[in-house]
Each structure stands twice: as structure tokens, then as C-alpha cells.
Motif scaffolding. Structure first.
Motif: not given
Ligand SMILES: Cc1ncc(C[n+]2csc(CCOP(=O)(O)OP(=O)(O)O)c2C)c(N)n1
Ligand code: SF4
Lengths: 355, 263
Positions: A233-240, A267-284
């Protein structure tokens, strides 16, 4: 504290020391041996415990023993050594002793090689040992993040009385980057009330993972599961990055997340609507964020240095709402941004071809 | 003399040591685990160190030893007690730390840990229960099972051609430079029990003096899995185990010598 040029493994070791590490036990294995060597140089000078153990089996049980007294204790290893420690992880999880383990993953299976890999995602998030348990797993993507998460790992281990893994791959362990170390903390001598410190004016404290009575062991399991639910519940971490208007979100952790970032940026430079999600806590796993994103995006693309492991968690989080594709390299091969960019453009074209 | 005065004059000559809890143990009748526990507890009482002692229990019949000793304790994985004790001792050097291990635990699965603990001269004490069998799992062959001895996994008797020879741990660990005090005693009669207790005392004193690794190997009974009565089991130790595992002092470091005289 000044910014310095630091090698990943040494930064990890020094961060642990500054977080008040009282005892380190380890066994040499590439690509993490610099952690052990740094500990060998620093710990005895500081009057703290250091042993180069006879095996990883011994190392983890030494960590278990030291941590039973309430001391901050850790070990570090790489994939084959982590396999040898699994019995210990299970005992530690059941008896709820805070321990920190660094796993600098290498290519497998078997002896494999010493090149960077993420092939042990399942091992650390799913099957760190026998029995029903999870450890907290933190995955840094830079030397600075490795330092910060190392410090946090000890706090989380103590807060929840749990095992915490900090996982990296050989790339992060070996590379040098400018980063800032935290200030030096002394070892904390005040011991928690559950610790083995000698039964002076109190009932004996016992640390055990044995419970012969089935209903009583079920109680133990229920307590552990309740704790894990709290952590979840409390420790999910990520960067986006660039997820606001994204149609496609690339998901990668650790170094593959960082490499993917370069491709996503292109891809963004080329105009594509692409994002990144980087999980920091793999569990949770950051399932809450992933499942919200699944309402918004048209597809996920998962990048890993393995045959596809975290992709299962992304699929579970996406709940079948959007397609989840996978691209990975194995055996110690590191993907370059160009090949990820190629995957992104191919997928993105498919997604937008109907528009 | 009033009744009260008579009571006051009573002298206690034998009682439960403070280091043992007042609980029934699960050991079989005639098993010497109980005697070994008592010896350790009496010594810790006499040395006045109960409150700063941490015991590490093994996997084996004595897995619940922490429920019988009145002190802080941990329960290790099979064979790993010496590693766990090492971790404890290194951060609590002023505490008394001991492991209590069976022969499967110490001489089979945990032989690596005990050898390296001894060779590091780790300042802990090991109580080693050699009963020539795996008690807890129901009587399989142990590394210490005697040639020809029948067990559930050597049904026609241990064949040394295929299973090798019993390991003499005291002799082996005496060869480690880090060992300060390594001896073998037996628990098969009162005289030997008293000698065993003296050895346990020296072992803990060696630890208190910071002299290095100490181990007392105790030849012990397992009447249940040997298929014997308690008296038969005691006689079996004397007739069969003692000849193969001679009692004696295998390593007494120079610094330990004064402890032997000081009784
Ligand atoms: C890793 C592991 N392997 C096997 C076992 C099963 N096991 C429990 S006790 C035991 C043997 C114990 O024998 P010993 O050390 O001689 O002690 P005793 O019971 O005779 O006192 C074994 C094999 C276990 N618990 N863990
Ligand atoms: S099985 Fe053997 S070692 Fe175990 S308690 Fe019974 S007699 Fe003792």
C-alpha cells in the motif's frame, strides 16, 4: 557534501557505511567484488565488523546473526551467490529480522558470465526463498539513485522488520558518475526491544522461524501477509517522464529503464507521443500507477535485459485493457538505444496507422 | 528448634539451574540431550553470565533448545549455527555466545561453517552432541555413524566401502590454529558427566578470556533410534563409541592451560 566522481559499487558500499552499517559479511563474486573490497578497507578502521566469509551461505547467516542483535547488517553478491543465500532469506523473512542485501546481477543461468543482466527479477521479486514471502526490492538506475536507495533500504528494513534487496546490474556496479554521498551517520547503539541483547531484567528474547503447530504457523503467515499488504500500500515507487499525453508508455527498470529513456527522448523529438515509466520498487511493483496509465494509453512496451519477467507484472497491472509488448536482450547483452527506438517506432506506427 | 528454624537450616544441595526454564522437554527417556542442557546451564549459572549469554539452536532434536534455556536465543538453519553465532559475536563481543549442535548439523551439512569458525578463532563455544545418528528425522546414518552400525539408511550396517568412514570432529577441529580448546567427553555415566561439565566450564572460560574457538564434543545417546533401552544405550556408548571416539583433550592452547588448574 561535494559532488564526486564515484564508481557504482564503491558508492553503494560507502553509502551503506554512512547509513550506519555495523556489520558486513560477503564473498567475492564479479561484478560486485568492489563492494566487499571497499568494506574490507573501511569497516575495520571504523571499528565495525567485516568478515570475508567462506561462502555466500555463511555470509547470509552471519548477516542473520548480527541483525538478530538489532545491528544494521548487510551482504552483497551477484546471481550465483544470491542463489546460495536463498535458504537464509527465507529464515530471515519468517523471523522478521531487518537485513539488507545488494544483488548486482550478471548473465545466467548457471555460471553464465559477468556481464550486466536482469535475469533474476523473478528470483528477487517472486522466489527469494521457500515459503510465502516477499522482500522489498529497490532498483536504482544511476549511481546517485543507488546511494539514495541504499540509505533508504536500511530505514525500510527496520521500519517493516523485513529483508530489503537493492538490485543493480554489472553496468551500474562498474560505471563511474558524478554523485553526492550522504553525511556519515554513527552506528545506532540503541537496540530494538525484540533484539538479542542478553536477558537482563526481562524475559528471554527468541528469534526463530520454527512453529510446529499448524494453526499457529498460519497465524505467523497471516501476520506476515498483513505486513506485506501494508508495504504494498505504502511503498510503491517509480519515476516517469512524458506520460501526460502518451499513447505508448515504455516500461523499464534499472539500466534498461535508463537506456530506454534515451530512445523515448528521441521518439519525442520526432513528435511521437511516447512516455517512460521506470519502476524503482520492483516489489512492491508500482501497480497502482500502471493500472491508472492503462486507462489512458494505447499500449505498453516493456524493455528488460532478460527473456521477459517484469512484463508479467505489467500485464497484471494493465489488466488486459491494452496490449503489452516486450523487447529484451539476454546473456549479458545490453540493448542499445537504437534498437529500442526501432521497437518504439514499429509499435507506434501500428498504433497510429488507423488514425 | 521451632519448625521455622528447622526450615531455615535446610540446605539446598540440588536444584534447577536458573539458566534452565521450568518446562518439560520433548526429549525421549534416556536421551542425553537433557543432561547436556543441564551441564551447560549449571556452568552458565556458576560463571554468572546467563544475562549476557546468547544461545544458537541447531536443526535436529535440539531445535527447541531455545525453549529450555532461560536466556536470549536464536534458531539457525541446518548446520549454519556457527555462522549465525559469528554474526552475533562480532557485534556483541562482550556477550557469551554458544552453539549447540548435533552430528548431522555440525559434521555433515554444516561442516564448512564449523571449520571456518574454528579456523578464524571465532571467540564462541560449541557444544557438539555426537550420537552417531540423525535423531530428529528418524534414525538415518550420520557422518559419525560407526562402521557396521544399523540405521534406517544403512539397514545392513554402515558399509565403509560405499559410505566412507565416521568423522572424528574433535581431532579435525583441534588441527585448526584458531581453536583454543577442543576436547571430547562422554555422558554415559556420572563420572564422565562430571568430567564433561568441567570441560564445558573451561570452554566458556576460554571464551570469557577471549582466547578463541572452543568446542566440547559429547558422546551422547539416542536410545529411540538405536532401538535400545536407556541402560543399554549408555553401555553402547561405552563399548562402541568410546573406542572409536577416544575421550581426551585434543587442543588446549597454552593460554588455556591456567584455566585447567584453577578449578
Ligand atoms: C536444509 C535441511 N536439510 C534437511 C533437514 C532435515 N533434518 C532435520 S534434523 C536433521 C538431522 C539432525 O541430526 P543431528 O544433527 O545428528 O541431530 P539429532 O537430531 O541427532 O540431535 C535433518 C537431516 C532440514 N531441516 N534442513
Ligand atoms: S530421537 Fe534420539 S536424540 Fe532425539 S530426543 Fe529421542 S533419543 Fe534423543
Amino acid at each position: 557534501m561535494a559532488v564526486e566522481l564515484l564508481k557504482g559499487n564503491e558508492a553503494i558500499a560507502e553509502a551503506a557505511i554512512r547509513a550506519g552499517l555495523e556489520a558486513y559479511f560477503g564473498y567475492p563474486i564479479t561484478p560486485q567484488t568492489e563492494i566487499l573490497e571497499h568494506m574490507a578497507r573501511r569497516m575495520p578502521d571504523l571499528g565495525r565488523a567485516f568478515i570475508q566469509a567462506e561462502s555466500e551461505v555463511a555470509s547470509i547467516n552471519m548477516v542473520y546473526g548480527a541483525a538478530c542483535t538489532g545491528a544494521r547488517a548487510m551482504t552483497s553478491s551477484s546471481s550465483p551467490g544470491i542463489s546460495l543465500m536463498q535458504e537464509g532469506f527465507s529464515y530471515i523473512a519468517c523471523s522478521e529480522v531487518p537485513c539488507v542485501v545488494v544483488d548486482v546481477m550478471r548473465g545466467g543461468p548457471g555460471l553464465g558470465n559477468i556481464d550486466p543482466s536482469q535475469a533474476d527479477y523473478f528470483q528477487v521479486t517472486r522466489s527469494a526463498g521457500h515459503g510465502d514471502f516477499h522482500a522489498i526490492v529497490l532498483a536504482p538506475a544511476s549511481v546517485q539513485e543507488a546511494i539514495d536507495l541504499m540509505v533508504e533500504a536500511f530505514d525500510l528494513a527496520e521500519k517493516y522488520r523485513t529483508l530489503v534487496f537493492v538490485v543493480a546490474d554489472g553496468l551500474l556496479g562498474q560505471m563511474m558518475e558524478p554523485a553526492q554521498l550522504p553525511p556519515m551517520k554513527p552506528v545506532h547503539k540503541n537496540r530494538p526491544d525484540w533484539a538479542l541483547t542478553g536477558a537482563v531484567n526481562r524475559e528471554p528474547n527468541i528469534i526463530t522461524s520454527l512453529e510446529l503447530n499448524a494453526p499457529a504457523l498460519e497465524e505467523v503467515n497471516l501476520r506476515l501477509q498483513a505486513k506485506l499488504a501494508e508495504i504494498r500500500k505504502h511503498e510503491q515507487r517509480w519515476a516517469e517522464l512524458w506520460t501526460d499525453d502518451a499513447k505508448l508508455v515504455v516500461v523499464g527498470y534499472g539500466m534498461s529503464g535508463r537506456i530506454a529513456q534515451t530512445a523515448v527522448k528521441q521518439a519525442r523529438r520526432e513528435g511521437m507521443k511516447v512516455g517512460l515509466l521506470r519502476p524503482i520498487s520492483l516489489w512492491p511493483f508500482p501497480e497502482k500507477r500502471l493500472s491508472t496509465l492503462a486507462d489512458q494509453v494505447d499500449a505498453f512496451l516493456v524493455i528488460e535485459m532478460n527473456a521477459g519477467q517484469m512484463v508479467d507484472d505489467v500485464r497484471l497491472s494493465a489488466g488486459g485493457q491494452v496490449p503489452v509488448s516486450f523487447y529484451g536482450r539476454m546473456g549479458g547483452v545490453v540493448p542499445v538505444p537504437e534498437e529500442i527506438y526501432h521497437e518504439i517506432t514499429t509499435l507506434y506506427e501500428k498504433l497510429t496507422s488507423g488514425e | 528448634m521451632t519448625a521455622v528454624e528447622a526450615l531455615v537450616e535446610e540446605q539446598i544441595v540440588y536444584q534447577r539451574p536458573e539458566s534452565l526454564l521450568e518446562v518439560p522437554t520433548h526429549y525421549c527417556p534416556g536421551c542425553t540431550h537433557g543432561i547436556a542442557h543441564r551441564i551447560v546451564a549449571e556452568v552458565l549459572d556458576e560463571l554468572g553470565v546467563r544475562e549476557r549469554t546468547i544461545g544458537v539452536s541447531p536443526v535436529g532434536c535440539s531445535v527447541l533448545a531455545y525453549k529450555y534455556f532461560n536466556m536470549d536465543g536464536a534458531e539457525a538453519a541446518h548446520g549454519r549455527a556457527p555462522a549465525m553465532a559469528t554474526g552475533i559475536k562480532r557485534v556483541m563481543p562482550d556477550h557469551v555466545v554458544f552453539t549447540y549442535q548435533g552430528d548431522g548439523d555440525l559434521a555433515a551439512i554444516g561442516i564448512g561453517e564449523i571449520i571456518h569458525t574454528a579456523t578464524r578463532g571465532e571467540n564462541i563455544t560449541t557444544i557438539f552432541i555426537n550420537n552417531a545418528i540423525y535423531g530428529m528425522t528418524g534414525g538415518q546414518m550420520a557422518p559419525t555413524t560407526l562402521p557396521g552400525q544399523r540405521t534406517t539408511s544403512s539397514v545392513t550396517g554402515r558399509d565403509v566401502e560405499t559410505t566412507g568412514f565416521p568423522i572424528r570432529m574433535a581431532e579435525m577441529l583441534a588441527g585448526m590454529t584458531g581453536s583454543a580448546y577442543v576436547v571430547r567427553r562422554s555422558l554415559h555415566n556420572v563420572k564422565e558427566i562430571n568430567r564433561a561439565k568441567q570441560a564445558v566450564r573451561v570452554a566458556f572460560q576460554a571464551q570469557l578470556a577471549g582466547l578463541g574457538f572452543s568446542m566440547v564434543e559429547l558422546l551422547s545417546s539416542c536410545p529411540t533410534n538405536w532401538g535400545m533401552s536407556a541402560p543399554e544405550a549408555m553401555k553402547w556408548i561405552e563399548d562402541n563409541m568410546v573406542p572409536y571416539y577416544p575421550l581426551g583433550d585434543y587442543k588446549v592452547a597454552d593460554a588455556v592451560q591456567p584455566l585447567l588448574k584453577r578449578k
